[in-house]
Scaffold this motif. Structure first.
Motif, mmCIF file in Angstrom:
data_model
loop_
_atom_site.group_PDB
_atom_site.id
_atom_site.type_symbol
_atom_site.label_atom_id
_atom_site.label_comp_id
_atom_site.label_asym_id
_atom_site.label_seq_id
_atom_site.Cartn_x
_atom_site.Cartn_y
_atom_site.Cartn_z
ATOM 1 N N GLY A 278 -4.709 6.755 -0.992
ATOM 2 C CA GLY A 278 -5.212 7.162 0.334
ATOM 3 C C GLY A 278 -5.265 6.308 1.372
ATOM 4 O O GLY A 278 -4.522 5.210 1.323
ATOM 5 N N PRO A 279 -6.111 6.337 2.314
ATOM 6 C CA PRO A 279 -5.834 5.585 3.525
ATOM 7 C C PRO A 279 -6.778 4.153 3.141
ATOM 8 O O PRO A 279 -7.619 3.959 2.222
ATOM 9 N N LYS A 280 -6.051 3.009 3.883
ATOM 10 C CA LYS A 280 -6.630 1.758 3.662
ATOM 11 C C LYS A 280 -8.068 1.878 4.090
ATOM 12 O O LYS A 280 -8.587 2.484 5.058
ATOM 13 N N HIS A 281 -8.711 0.909 3.462
ATOM 14 C CA HIS A 281 -10.283 0.654 4.103
ATOM 15 C C HIS A 281 -10.260 -0.044 5.461
ATOM 16 O O HIS A 281 -9.384 -0.698 5.662
ATOM 17 N N GLN A 282 -11.130 0.333 6.193
ATOM 18 C CA GLN A 282 -11.302 -0.070 7.527
ATOM 19 C C GLN A 282 -12.458 -1.007 7.833
ATOM 20 O O GLN A 282 -13.412 -1.092 7.060
ATOM 21 N N PRO A 283 -12.132 -2.125 8.255
ATOM 22 C CA PRO A 283 -13.211 -3.320 8.540
ATOM 23 C C PRO A 283 -14.656 -2.715 8.902
ATOM 24 O O PRO A 283 -15.755 -3.357 8.515
ATOM 25 N N GLU A 284 -14.401 -1.837 9.786
ATOM 26 C CA GLU A 284 -15.783 -1.243 10.486
ATOM 27 C C GLU A 284 -16.648 -0.523 9.284
ATOM 28 O O GLU A 284 -17.781 -0.267 9.557
ATOM 29 N N ASP A 285 -15.948 -0.332 8.041
ATOM 30 C CA ASP A 285 -16.791 0.621 7.100
ATOM 31 C C ASP A 285 -17.324 -0.308 5.920
ATOM 32 O O ASP A 285 -18.161 0.080 5.146
ATOM 33 N N VAL A 286 -16.896 -1.483 5.887
ATOM 34 C CA VAL A 286 -17.281 -2.319 4.602
ATOM 35 C C VAL A 286 -18.856 -2.684 4.496
ATOM 36 O O VAL A 286 -19.446 -2.726 5.765
ATOM 37 N N ILE A 287 -19.214 -3.146 3.628
ATOM 38 C CA ILE A 287 -20.557 -3.639 3.476
ATOM 39 C C ILE A 287 -20.747 -5.123 3.281
ATOM 40 O O ILE A 287 -20.237 -5.679 2.571
ATOM 41 N N TRP B 142 0.948 -1.125 0.002
ATOM 42 C CA TRP B 142 0.014 -0.015 -0.021
ATOM 43 C C TRP B 142 0.879 1.187 -0.048
ATOM 44 O O TRP B 142 1.874 1.340 0.853
ATOM 45 N N VAL B 143 0.621 2.337 -0.913
ATOM 46 C CA VAL B 143 1.233 3.597 -0.807
ATOM 47 C C VAL B 143 0.026 4.452 -0.718
ATOM 48 O O VAL B 143 -0.747 4.930 -1.581
ATOM 49 N N ALA B 144 0.130 5.040 0.529
ATOM 50 C CA ALA B 144 -1.163 6.078 0.877
ATOM 51 C C ALA B 144 -0.927 7.410 -0.049
ATOM 52 O O ALA B 144 -1.999 7.850 -0.232
ATOM 53 N N GLU B 145 0.012 7.586 -0.500
ATOM 54 C CA GLU B 145 0.111 9.020 -1.205
ATOM 55 C C GLU B 145 -0.602 8.732 -2.402
ATOM 56 O O GLU B 145 -0.975 9.785 -3.131
#
Length: 505
Positions: free
Chosen positions: A202-211, A196-199
């Motif tokens: 962007g930020p990684k996806h977070q488990p609490e946000d997935v569908i 992963w390259v945040a630049e």
């Protein structure tokens, strides 16, 4: 359709009216770029309504082009799906390529070869997963499809996207071009997390946000599994944007037909290899300022991915081979309400496990017929090995599965299934035995029968058997020094590689 567009589509040009007039230059043939994701379900792009998905570049293409809401694959399985797209034919009409990892019959035309013969520079960068059988004795070898084949993987990018833009920049500048940019995202096992390259992404996806769909367990292991999958989708999207920006910088964006899609559904239970929408429906975004009427257009016209080959060939001004079973989508580019087909057909053949299923859609209903009802449709081996599947397995053993989750393990399965897809987007309520829908089922069953007969499909007595454990996904080792035997491909009994009829459309 306006006159310039007609000229572009036909590949013709106007001759001067008189010899004293200056000759008008021939219009430049459109370029074509296809970007195909690996194992991504139709509703995992933001422009298809997923609020948790981060796909700004694909969303931007859709906002400036056309988004298809009823585009369907012919197989929810990597190589059969890609082989079907590249030839414009149904899987059972491809020979052994109807099954995973098998080659395409040597007598069949690939549309990149048609483009190459028409003067295009053709490049495949990324996942290939397509091969042709060697020609039989006395048979001419198939035409070469590619000027460049590059696996595209670099030490810092195992998604196979890193050399897409350099391919565009280094192409011959005196030819129109066709590029097949095939990502390895989002195929298991996940590698975007550690690369992963945040630049960039962007930020990684977070488990609490997935569908979490209803057929999975909404628990931490599944959510983390899904977040890693979303990261792969976002990485694919980043490189879609890089290609689009490169085309613009090269002055080629307006004259390039871009198609973005995936080869099959996400590699999770009740998705990849399924005939249901979670496996067989695909996102399809088209962008072509010089050839698509309007911007931000959504079309509900029914299309199949076998329609891509004749579309691209027509755009290039070349002749569509008789082997192609699809129909061009170009009328829809000019009129989003145009109808090019009434039915879309799909197949489920061997992918790690023995299978033979068929389906037909009419845009409102999905009808499925299963010739191996005693066997579960648990998904391919990589999905079975996943944390998401193994968590379902533990819930099953504890007798805690919901009805939707239990379908992952259901055996025997119904021989017939029928769904009204707009009312039941996850296809959880089988209407096949509902008296109210008896006529619908009868009508679609007859259509499927006609397609089976006219295209030479069959259910061979000996299909390829399981090569992986259905509970663990681990390989079933053949005897020492031997290989797993292959069964008869589904079109084999009827020599379907030489049948070019498309069946009802």
């Amino acid at each position: 359709m306006n006159l310039p567009t007609r000229l572009i589509l036909a590949g013709w040009f106007l001759l001067p009216l008189a010899s004293t007039e200056a000759a008008e230059p021939a219009p430049t043939k459109p370029n074509v770029v296809i970007m195909i994701a690996d194992d991504v379900s139709w509703n995992d792009f933001g422009c298809y309504g997923n609020p948790a998905a981060r796909t700004p570049n694909i969303d931007e293409l859709a906002s400036q082009g056309m988004r298809f809401t009823k585009a369907f694959l012919t197989a929810s399985s990597c190589s059969p799906s890609r082989a079907s797209i590249i030839t414009g034919r149904y899987p059972h009409n491809l020979g052994r390529a109807a099954e995973l990892h098998e080659p395409i019959a040597a007598n069949l035309a690939w549309f990149p070869a048609v483009l190459r013969q028409a003067g295009y520079y053709t490049a495949l960068v990324g996942k290939n997963h397509m091969a042709a059988e060697p020609p039989a004795a006395g048979q001419s070898p198939p035409a070469k499809p590619w000027d460049l084949v590059d696996p595209g993987v670099t030490p810092d990018n195992h998604g196979a996207e890193a050399r897409w833009t350099s391919t565009l920049k280094n192409r011959p500048k005196d030819k129109p071009f066709f590029c097949w940019f095939a990502s390895l995202d989002a195929h298991r096992n996940w590698d975007a997390d550690k690369e992963w390259v945040a630049e960039k992404y962007g930020p990684k996806h977070q488990p609490e946000d997935v569908i979490v769909p209803p057929f999975l367990a909404d628990e931490p292991a599944t959510r983390q599994d899904s977040a890693s999958y979303y990261n792969e989708v976002t990485r694919f999207d980043y490189f879609v944007g890089e290609v689009t920006r490169t085309l613009a910088a090269e002055g080629e964006l307006d004259n390039t037909l871009i198609l973005v899609l995936a080869d099959n559904g996400r590699p999770f239970p009740r998705a990849k290899t399924r005939l249901h929408d979670s496996g067989m429906k695909t996102a399809l975004v088209a962008h072509w300022p010089e050839g698509i009427a309007g911007k931000g257009v959504t079309t509900s016209s029914l299309v199949s991915v076998i329609d891509i080959a004749p579309t691209v060939i027509e755009v290039a001004g070349a002749e569509v081979p008789e082997t192609v079973q699809g129909v061009s989508m170009t009328p829809i580019f000019q009129d989003a309400d145009a109808t090019i087909r009434r039915f879309a057909f799909s197949e489920h053949n061997w992918h790690d496990y023995e299978a033979h299923g068929r389906s037909v859609r009419d845009g409102e209903f999905l009808y499925i017929r299963n010739s191996r009802p005693t066997m579960a449709w648990q998904g391919p081996a990589d999905s079975v090995r996943s944390p998401s599947h193994q968590r379902l397995r533990r819930l099953r053993d504890d007798e805690k599965l919901s009805e939707a989750q239990a379908d992952v393990f259901l055996a025997p399965r119904p021989v017939e299934e029928l769904y009204k897809t707009e009312d039941d987007p996850n296809q959880l309520h089988n209407l096949a035995f509902d008296p109210e829908y008896k006529q619908v089922k009868s009508r679609l069953s007859k259509v499927l029968d006609q397609w089976t007969q006219e295209t030479g499909d069959a259910v061979p007595e000996h299909l390829t058997a399981d090569q992986f454990d259905r509970e663990t996904g681990e390989s079933l080792k053949p005897g020492k020094g031997s290989k797993h035997p292959r069964g008869t491909p589904p079109g084999g009994p009827n020599d379907a590689i030489h049948i070019h009829q498309a069946g009802p459309r």
